[in-house]
Design a protein around this motif. Structure first.
Motif, PDB file in Angstrom:
ATOM      1  N   ALA A  71      -4.952   3.813  -7.071  1.00 19.66           N
ATOM      2  CA  ALA A  71      -3.770   4.455  -6.648  1.00 19.66           C
ATOM      3  C   ALA A  71      -3.565   3.538  -5.282  1.00 19.66           C
ATOM      4  CB  ALA A  71      -4.044   5.939  -6.197  1.00 19.66           C
ATOM      5  N   HIS A  72      -4.583   3.338  -4.653  1.00 24.83           N
ATOM      6  CA  HIS A  72      -4.681   2.484  -3.248  1.00 24.83           C
ATOM      7  C   HIS A  72      -3.871   1.306  -3.211  1.00 24.83           C
ATOM      8  CE1 HIS A  72      -5.547   1.578   1.050  1.00 24.83           C
ATOM      9  NE2 HIS A  72      -6.053   0.456   0.629  1.00 24.83           N
ATOM     10  N   MET A  73      -4.142   0.466  -4.594  1.00 24.60           N
ATOM     11  CA  MET A  73      -3.582  -0.647  -4.783  1.00 24.60           C
ATOM     12  C   MET A  73      -2.197  -0.471  -5.335  1.00 24.60           C
ATOM     13  SD  MET A  73      -6.911  -2.582  -6.726  1.00 24.60           S
ATOM     14  CE  MET A  73      -5.844  -2.911  -7.838  1.00 24.60           C
ATOM     15  N   VAL A  74      -1.562   0.233  -6.009  1.00 25.03           N
ATOM     16  CA  VAL A  74      -0.303   0.622  -6.643  1.00 25.03           C
ATOM     17  C   VAL A  74       0.657   1.211  -5.840  1.00 25.03           C
ATOM     18  CG1 VAL A  74      -1.299  -0.458  -8.478  1.00 25.03           C
ATOM     19  CG2 VAL A  74      -1.035   1.665  -8.266  1.00 25.03           C
ATOM     20  N   ALA A  75       0.060   2.334  -5.162  1.00 24.56           N
ATOM     21  CA  ALA A  75       1.025   3.304  -4.795  1.00 24.56           C
ATOM     22  C   ALA A  75       1.686   2.786  -3.598  1.00 24.56           C
ATOM     23  CB  ALA A  75       0.277   4.716  -4.155  1.00 24.56           C
ATOM     24  N   THR A  76       3.147   3.390  -3.496  1.00 30.16           N
ATOM     25  CA  THR A  76       4.063   2.856  -2.199  1.00 30.16           C
ATOM     26  C   THR A  76       3.932   4.095  -1.154  1.00 30.16           C
ATOM     27  OG1 THR A  76       6.013   4.059  -3.182  1.00 30.16           O
ATOM     28  CG2 THR A  76       5.460   1.716  -3.853  1.00 30.16           C
ATOM     29  N   PRO A  77       4.432   3.852  -0.037  1.00 32.26           N
ATOM     30  CA  PRO A  77       4.496   5.170   1.027  1.00 32.26           C
ATOM     31  C   PRO A  77       5.280   6.227   0.424  1.00 32.26           C
ATOM     32  CG  PRO A  77       4.982   2.893   1.972  1.00 32.26           C
ATOM     33  CD  PRO A  77       4.922   2.444   0.573  1.00 32.26           C
ATOM     34  N   ASP A  78       6.259   5.918  -0.313  1.00 28.41           N
ATOM     35  CA  ASP A  78       6.807   7.209  -0.949  1.00 28.41           C
ATOM     36  C   ASP A  78       6.029   8.078  -2.069  1.00 28.41           C
ATOM     37  OD1 ASP A  78       9.313   6.730   0.114  1.00 28.41           O
ATOM     38  OD2 ASP A  78      10.175   5.653  -1.394  1.00 28.41           O
ATOM     39  N   HIS A  79       5.356   7.345  -2.728  1.00 29.59           N
ATOM     40  CA  HIS A  79       4.188   8.018  -3.478  1.00 29.59           C
ATOM     41  C   HIS A  79       3.372   8.701  -2.550  1.00 29.59           C
ATOM     42  CE1 HIS A  79       4.923   4.542  -6.562  1.00 29.59           C
ATOM     43  NE2 HIS A  79       5.471   5.633  -7.252  1.00 29.59           N
ATOM     44  N   TRP A  80       2.651   8.280  -1.572  1.00 35.45           N
ATOM     45  CA  TRP A  80       1.866   8.932  -1.000  1.00 35.45           C
ATOM     46  C   TRP A  80       2.355  10.241  -0.250  1.00 35.45           C
ATOM     47  CZ3 TRP A  80      -3.042   8.181  -1.960  1.00 35.45           C
ATOM     48  CH2 TRP A  80      -3.451   6.867  -2.319  1.00 35.45           C
ATOM     49  N   ARG A  81       3.593   9.939   0.053  1.00 35.60           N
ATOM     50  CA  ARG A  81       4.355  11.125   0.653  1.00 35.60           C
ATOM     51  C   ARG A  81       4.362  12.189  -0.323  1.00 35.60           C
ATOM     52  NH1 ARG A  81       9.147  12.457   0.490  1.00 35.60           N
ATOM     53  NH2 ARG A  81      10.238  10.763  -0.376  1.00 35.60           N
TER      54      ARG A  81
END
Length: 183
Positions: A71-81
């Motif tokens: 998840a750290h490698m492929v997630a965008t800031p929108d995913h984390w939000r």
């Protein structure tokens, strides 16, 4: 698709671990229990899968680390939000339960029972299942844990009466618990 690969890896590891712990376990039972072990641990009602508890707790922890790394490698800031706003409680519960399961599995991993002791316990539990008229548990104890069926008496030497025998009947018939489900 990467999430499906992680899930498939967990299923295959669970399946292999169960078949290794109890070679007599049928493929269908191992597959069913492997699926349930994705969200829980090995079933505590049977002694043979309990031997996999320690390695299963470690497996869950390693897969959590792999998923977080992915998840750290492929997630965008929108995913984390979105994750933080809508799924924070779920993620917290997942992390805490995984760490808790690992800690308990390592702590409760006491000395292994000798094969003879495990068979004696399985035979005693088979007696209880027969007297409770529970053919599913009886079948699991015989097939997976190696409980011994002794003609003319229960494992503890109690004489069997006609009423103690289970008549499974066909679907929907019989007086036993789970009647007609197991043939």
């Amino acid at each position: 698709y990467d999430v499906w690969y992680i899930l498939l890896a967990e299923l295959m590891l669970n399946y292999g671990r169960l078949r290794g712990a109890s070679p007599r376990m049928s493929r269908s039972v191992a597959a069913f229990l492997a699926c349930t072990m994705v969200v829980g641990g090995p079933p505590g009602c049977l002694s043979s899968p309990i031997a996999t508890r320690s390695s299963h707790g470690l497996q869950h922890f390693v897969l959590l680390v792999v998923m977080v790394g992915w998840a750290h490698m492929v997630a965008t800031p929108d995913h984390w939000r979105i994750l933080a706003e809508h799924y924070s409680l779920l993620m917290f519960a997942f992390v805490v339960s995984t760490i808790w399961s690992l800690a308990l599995s390592q702590r409760q991993n006491g000395p292994e029972l000798l094969v003879r002791e495990r068979l004696c316990q399985a035979t005693e539990r088979l007696d209880e299942a027969l007297l409770a008229r529970d053919p599913i548990m009886a079948r699991l104890l015989i097939d997976l844990d190696g409980a011994e069926v002794q003609a003319g008496g229960l494992g503890g030497g109690t004489a069997l009466t006609q009423e103690a025998f289970m008549h499974l009947g066909s679907k929907g018939e019989g007086v036993c618990m789970w009647s007609g489900i197991v043939a």
